[in-house]
Every structure is written in C-alpha cells, then in structure tokens.
Design a protein around this motif. Structure first.
Motif, PDB file in Angstrom:
ATOM      1  N   ASP A  49      33.912  46.882  44.109  1.00 53.52           N
ATOM      2  CA  ASP A  49      35.262  47.240  44.675  1.00 53.52           C
ATOM      3  C   ASP A  49      36.319  46.640  43.676  1.00 53.52           C
ATOM      4  N   VAL A  50      37.337  47.088  43.460  1.00 50.50           N
ATOM      5  CA  VAL A  50      38.305  46.826  42.556  1.00 50.50           C
ATOM      6  C   VAL A  50      39.655  46.471  43.514  1.00 50.50           C
ATOM      7  N   GLY A  51      40.254  45.415  43.423  1.00 43.68           N
ATOM      8  CA  GLY A  51      41.769  44.958  44.008  1.00 43.68           C
ATOM      9  C   GLY A  51      42.719  44.602  42.969  1.00 43.68           C
ATOM     10  N   ALA A  52      43.980  44.603  43.476  1.00 43.36           N
ATOM     11  CA  ALA A  52      44.966  43.728  42.782  1.00 43.36           C
ATOM     12  C   ALA A  52      45.995  43.932  43.695  1.00 43.36           C
ATOM     13  N   THR A  53      46.778  42.513  43.139  1.00 40.42           N
ATOM     14  CA  THR A  53      47.885  41.991  44.095  1.00 40.42           C
ATOM     15  C   THR A  53      48.602  41.422  43.268  1.00 40.42           C
ATOM     16  N   ALA A  54      50.202  41.372  43.603  1.00 38.95           N
ATOM     17  CA  ALA A  54      50.995  40.660  42.794  1.00 38.95           C
ATOM     18  C   ALA A  54      50.959  39.176  43.161  1.00 38.95           C
ATOM     19  N   VAL A  55      51.141  38.211  42.059  1.00 37.30           N
ATOM     20  CA  VAL A  55      51.062  36.816  42.386  1.00 37.30           C
ATOM     21  C   VAL A  55      52.344  36.216  41.927  1.00 37.30           C
ATOM     22  N   GLN A  56      52.666  35.040  42.348  1.00 37.19           N
ATOM     23  CA  GLN A  56      53.830  34.246  41.849  1.00 37.19           C
ATOM     24  C   GLN A  56      53.403  33.776  40.312  1.00 37.19           C
ATOM     25  N   GLY A  57      54.376  33.857  39.697  1.00 39.04           N
ATOM     26  CA  GLY A  57      54.159  33.308  38.216  1.00 39.04           C
ATOM     27  C   GLY A  57      55.103  33.922  37.357  1.00 39.04           C
ATOM     28  N   GLY A  58      56.064  35.165  37.912  1.00 42.11           N
ATOM     29  CA  GLY A  58      56.603  35.959  37.067  1.00 42.11           C
ATOM     30  C   GLY A  58      56.771  37.431  37.627  1.00 42.11           C
ATOM     31  N   PRO A  59      57.680  38.115  36.942  1.00 49.65           N
ATOM     32  CA  PRO A  59      57.857  39.461  37.914  1.00 49.65           C
ATOM     33  C   PRO A  59      56.822  40.360  37.339  1.00 49.65           C
ATOM     34  N   HIS A  60      55.803  40.166  36.584  1.00 43.93           N
ATOM     35  CA  HIS A  60      54.941  41.046  35.936  1.00 43.93           C
ATOM     36  C   HIS A  60      53.583  40.472  36.121  1.00 43.93           C
ATOM     37  N   THR A  61      53.250  39.530  36.887  1.00 48.45           N
ATOM     38  CA  THR A  61      52.033  38.791  37.005  1.00 48.45           C
ATOM     39  C   THR A  61      51.130  39.138  38.333  1.00 48.45           C
ATOM     40  N   TYR A  62      49.880  39.630  38.130  1.00 48.01           N
ATOM     41  CA  TYR A  62      48.969  40.010  39.195  1.00 48.01           C
ATOM     42  C   TYR A  62      47.661  39.510  39.061  1.00 48.01           C
ATOM     43  N   GLU A  63      47.026  39.643  40.258  1.00 44.34           N
ATOM     44  CA  GLU A  63      45.669  39.290  39.942  1.00 44.34           C
ATOM     45  C   GLU A  63      44.781  40.406  40.404  1.00 44.34           C
ATOM     46  N   THR A  64      43.838  40.733  39.394  1.00 44.36           N
ATOM     47  CA  THR A  64      42.966  41.881  39.676  1.00 44.36           C
ATOM     48  C   THR A  64      41.509  41.184  39.980  1.00 44.36           C
ATOM     49  N   ASN A  65      41.101  41.846  40.827  1.00 46.32           N
ATOM     50  CA  ASN A  65      39.607  41.229  41.162  1.00 46.32           C
ATOM     51  C   ASN A  65      38.529  42.645  40.987  1.00 46.32           C
ATOM     52  N   ILE A  66      37.238  42.070  40.686  1.00 50.47           N
ATOM     53  CA  ILE A  66      36.138  42.796  40.684  1.00 50.47           C
ATOM     54  C   ILE A  66      34.977  42.256  41.855  1.00 50.47           C
ATOM     55  N   LYS A  67      34.785  43.025  42.700  1.00 50.80           N
ATOM     56  CA  LYS A  67      33.815  42.350  43.783  1.00 50.80           C
ATOM     57  C   LYS A  67      32.442  43.191  43.294  1.00 50.80           C
ATOM     58  N   PRO A 102      47.627  51.746  37.672  1.00 53.26           N
ATOM     59  CA  PRO A 102      46.393  52.311  36.796  1.00 53.26           C
ATOM     60  C   PRO A 102      46.002  50.992  35.844  1.00 53.26           C
ATOM     61  N   ILE A 103      47.022  50.355  35.254  1.00 53.61           N
ATOM     62  CA  ILE A 103      46.639  49.409  34.324  1.00 53.61           C
ATOM     63  C   ILE A 103      45.633  48.388  35.202  1.00 53.61           C
ATOM     64  N   LEU A 104      46.427  48.062  36.389  1.00 52.76           N
ATOM     65  CA  LEU A 104      45.670  46.909  36.954  1.00 52.76           C
ATOM     66  C   LEU A 104      44.181  47.261  37.504  1.00 52.76           C
ATOM     67  N   MET A 105      44.043  48.803  37.902  1.00 53.68           N
ATOM     68  CA  MET A 105      42.909  49.020  38.440  1.00 53.68           C
ATOM     69  C   MET A 105      41.948  49.582  37.590  1.00 53.68           C
ATOM     70  N   ILE A 106      42.119  49.694  36.434  1.00 55.30           N
ATOM     71  CA  ILE A 106      41.560  50.448  35.299  1.00 55.30           C
ATOM     72  C   ILE A 106      41.303  49.435  34.001  1.00 55.30           C
ATOM     73  N   GLU A 107      42.387  49.068  33.287  1.00 55.83           N
ATOM     74  CA  GLU A 107      42.236  48.303  32.117  1.00 55.83           C
ATOM     75  C   GLU A 107      41.830  46.835  32.488  1.00 55.83           C
ATOM     76  N   CYS A 108      42.690  46.289  33.598  1.00 46.31           N
ATOM     77  CA  CYS A 108      42.308  44.819  33.655  1.00 46.31           C
ATOM     78  C   CYS A 108      40.865  44.864  34.072  1.00 46.31           C
ATOM     79  N   PRO A 109      40.168  45.601  34.922  1.00 40.52           N
ATOM     80  CA  PRO A 109      38.881  45.218  35.240  1.00 40.52           C
ATOM     81  C   PRO A 109      37.924  45.571  34.134  1.00 40.52           C
ATOM     82  N   ARG A 110      38.322  46.581  33.036  1.00 41.20           N
ATOM     83  CA  ARG A 110      37.608  46.664  31.862  1.00 41.20           C
ATOM     84  C   ARG A 110      37.489  45.486  31.029  1.00 41.20           C
ATOM     85  N   LEU A 111      38.547  44.574  31.260  1.00 41.96           N
ATOM     86  CA  LEU A 111      38.601  43.318  30.442  1.00 41.96           C
ATOM     87  C   LEU A 111      37.551  42.173  31.049  1.00 41.96           C
TER      88      LEU A 111
END
Length: 152
Positions: A49-67, A102-111
C-alpha cells in the motif's frame, strides 16, 4: 533561423529526498531453526500500500510511505509475518498541481522501494530465514489501479 516565438517547455519538477526512515516494523515468527526443516517451501503472500500526505516544512513538502506486508505459511500454519512502513520526506517543487499526486504515489515510492526491500530482506534473514527478496513493484500500475477503483 530559429524563431523566438516558439513556446518554451515547462521546467521539469524537482524531487528532493529530505529524509527516509523505517516508520514502523513488525516481525512475528515461529522458531526459525524449526522452520528451516519444513517439509515444503512456504507460500508467501505479499501486500503493498502507498500513501502520501502534506507535512510541515514548506509548501511543497510531503511524506510518502510504502507499507509492505508479507506472510509465509505452509497450509494454514504461519511461519512468519512481517509488516514494514517505510517513509520518506520529499520536497516536490516545479510541478503543476495536477502532477503532484502521481509524483508522490509513483516516483517517490520508486525512490524508497530499494531501501524498504533491503529492510525486509535483512529482518527475515536475522529472524533465521532465507532473506525475503521482494520483486520490483510497478508503482504506476498500482496507482492507476487505485485511481480506477476510486472512479468506479
């Protein structure tokens, strides 16, 4: 002679990994030494499962997680179960709003995936089993499947 009136291409998005970490890990097993003498190769059930949320730290800062979840079993007997949530904090700038998800759900999990895969392999090996090497994941296909399910 080139024309100056040609539209310039939009800049490519910039994806920066600010941090990555094992957010939670759970490993439950039967005695590894006894499991090594099983009469047959265990079946492995995998889930992702993949998820992503905005986090504090800047206007373009997100957390992506892979379960990643895996269960090894022979018939109805569970040999081991492992669950890992591996996360990364990303700065995604220069992307049109429609492309951020799509970047958060595809490219970030690939990394993140190679590191999560290694954690799973190390934990299963340290638990007394052969390392569980998870095959590469098609995150684009997984994302498209989620989008299709949400629209139906």
């Amino acid at each position: 002679m080139p024309s100056d009136s040609q539209p310039s291409e939009p800049p490519l998005p910039n994806i920066r990994v600010l941090a990555q970490y094992a957010k939670s890990v759970s490993f439950d097993s039967k005695d590894g030494v006894q499991a090594a003498g099983l009469p047959s190769q265990p079946n492995i059930e995998l889930g992702i499962d993949v998820g992503a949320t905005a986090v504090q730290g800047g206007p373009h800062t997100y957390e992506t997680n892979i379960k990643l979840m895996a269960r090894a079993h022979v018939q109805d007997e569970t040999i081991f179960e492992i669950e890992l949530v591996y996360a990364g904090i990303f700065d995604v700038s220069g992307a049109p709003e429609a492309h951020v998800e799509p970047i958060l759900m595809i490219e970030c999990p690939r990394l993140l995936f190679p590191f999560a895969r290694r954690v799973i392999a190390d934990i299963t090996r340290e638990g007394g089993f052969p390392p569980l090497l998870i095959d590469p994941v098609d995150f684009a296909g997984l994302y498209n499947e989620q989008v299709n399910q949400a629209s139906s």
